[in-house]
Design a protein around this motif. Structure first.
Motif, short mmCIF file in Angstrom:
data_model
loop_
_atom_site.label_atom_id
_atom_site.label_comp_id
_atom_site.label_asym_id
_atom_site.label_seq_id
_atom_site.Cartn_x
_atom_site.Cartn_y
_atom_site.Cartn_z
N GLN A 60 -0.71 -11.46 -0.45
CA GLN A 60 0.08 -10.68 -2.11
C GLN A 60 -1.96 -10.24 -2.58
OE1 GLN A 60 2.22 -11.55 -4.61
NE2 GLN A 60 2.59 -12.55 -2.73
N GLU A 61 -0.86 -8.86 -1.63
CA GLU A 61 -2.89 -7.87 -1.24
C GLU A 61 -2.07 -6.83 -1.58
OE1 GLU A 61 -5.47 -5.95 1.74
OE2 GLU A 61 -6.23 -8.14 1.33
N LYS A 62 -2.36 -6.39 -2.96
CA LYS A 62 -1.93 -5.21 -3.84
C LYS A 62 -3.09 -3.93 -2.44
CE LYS A 62 -0.83 -6.92 -7.84
NZ LYS A 62 0.62 -6.88 -8.09
N PRO A 63 -2.19 -2.70 -2.21
CA PRO A 63 -2.33 -1.58 -1.88
C PRO A 63 -3.69 -1.16 -2.69
CG PRO A 63 -0.90 -1.40 -2.59
CD PRO A 63 -1.01 -2.28 -2.73
N ARG A 64 -5.01 -0.72 -2.32
CA ARG A 64 -5.81 0.39 -2.27
C ARG A 64 -5.66 1.54 -3.18
NH1 ARG A 64 -10.59 1.55 1.37
NH2 ARG A 64 -8.76 2.62 2.47
N VAL A 84 1.18 4.70 1.20
CA VAL A 84 0.29 2.90 1.07
C VAL A 84 -0.59 3.38 1.71
CG1 VAL A 84 0.80 0.85 0.04
CG2 VAL A 84 2.65 2.42 -0.21
N THR A 85 -2.02 3.31 1.03
CA THR A 85 -3.11 2.47 1.67
C THR A 85 -3.85 1.00 1.45
OG1 THR A 85 -4.12 4.64 1.68
CG2 THR A 85 -5.70 3.45 2.87
N SER A 86 -3.73 -0.03 2.20
CA SER A 86 -3.98 -0.79 2.61
C SER A 86 -5.70 -0.69 2.46
CB SER A 86 -3.51 -1.92 3.93
OG SER A 86 -4.50 -1.90 4.68
N ARG A 87 -6.14 -1.66 1.89
CA ARG A 87 -7.63 -2.34 1.38
C ARG A 87 -8.35 -1.94 2.78
NH1 ARG A 87 -7.85 -2.93 -3.46
NH2 ARG A 87 -6.17 -3.62 -4.51
N ASP A 88 -7.87 -2.45 4.11
CA ASP A 88 -8.43 -1.62 4.98
C ASP A 88 -8.70 -0.51 6.01
OD1 ASP A 88 -5.59 -1.87 6.12
OD2 ASP A 88 -6.20 -3.87 7.45
N GLY A 89 -7.62 -0.07 4.72
CA GLY A 89 -7.60 1.59 5.24
C GLY A 89 -6.84 2.27 6.31
N LYS A 90 -5.65 1.46 6.13
CA LYS A 90 -4.39 1.30 6.92
C LYS A 90 -2.91 1.88 6.72
CE LYS A 90 -5.30 -1.84 10.59
NZ LYS A 90 -4.29 -4.01 11.28
N LYS A 91 -2.66 2.83 7.07
CA LYS A 91 -1.56 3.94 5.90
C LYS A 91 0.05 3.52 6.71
CE LYS A 91 -4.75 7.17 4.70
NZ LYS A 91 -5.12 8.21 3.94
N GLN A 92 0.53 3.77 5.72
CA GLN A 92 1.98 3.01 5.66
C GLN A 92 2.93 4.30 5.20
OE1 GLN A 92 3.12 0.42 7.95
NE2 GLN A 92 5.45 2.89 7.70
N ASP A 93 3.71 5.27 5.55
CA ASP A 93 5.01 6.21 4.70
C ASP A 93 5.78 5.33 4.39
OD1 ASP A 93 2.82 8.23 5.08
OD2 ASP A 93 3.63 8.47 7.49
N ILE A 94 6.02 5.49 3.18
CA ILE A 94 7.74 4.97 2.82
C ILE A 94 8.92 5.78 2.28
CG2 ILE A 94 6.28 3.31 1.99
CD1 ILE A 94 5.95 3.52 -0.48
N ALA A 95 9.37 6.06 1.40
CA ALA A 95 10.19 6.85 1.09
C ALA A 95 11.02 6.10 0.05
CB ALA A 95 11.39 6.43 1.49
#
Length: 115
Positions: A60-64, A84-95
């Motif tokens: 339940q952690e929303k992205p940064r 999408v950039t997570s709280r720990d800085g990881k990036k994920q591409d989405i469509a």
């Protein structure tokens, strides 16, 4: 490019010992927004909705941050790419893709883009 589909359905069937059992989905990413005069869901609205619905089901952690390439046209299967950039800085591409258009309401969902 490989696609990982994030399901919209509220329940799915799982085979257990030869029986199909309906179990609730833990993650729903479907959003519905009202389009503006240009028949487009604004970039700001798409980013807001993804941010609200992208959290992992157990964490339940929303992205940064969520950054989209633009707005989303109110046409079936129209898409916009977002990162999408997570709280720990990881990036994920989405469509983000339109799943339904009814009047001035647009429903859309996303898929995670993999390698």
């Amino acid at each position: 490019m490989k696609y990982v589909v994030v399901s919209l359905t509220a329940a799915t069937a799982v085979a257990l010992g030869g029986l199909a059992v309906a179990v609730p989905r833990l993650l729903s990413t479907e959003s519905t927004s009202t389009v503006d005069a240009t028949s487009t869901v604004s970039q700001t609205e798409v980013e807001k909705q993804v941010r609200e619905h992208y959290a992992l089901p157990l964490v339940q952690e929303k992205p940064r941050a969520v950054n989209c390439a633009g707005g989303l046209k109110a046409r079936q299967r129209a898409t916009v790419d977002c990162t999408v950039t997570s709280r720990d800085g990881k990036k994920q591409d989405i469509a983000v893709s339109v799943t339904k258009v009814e009047g001035n309401e647009v429903s859309y969902d996303y898929v995670v883009l993999g390698d």
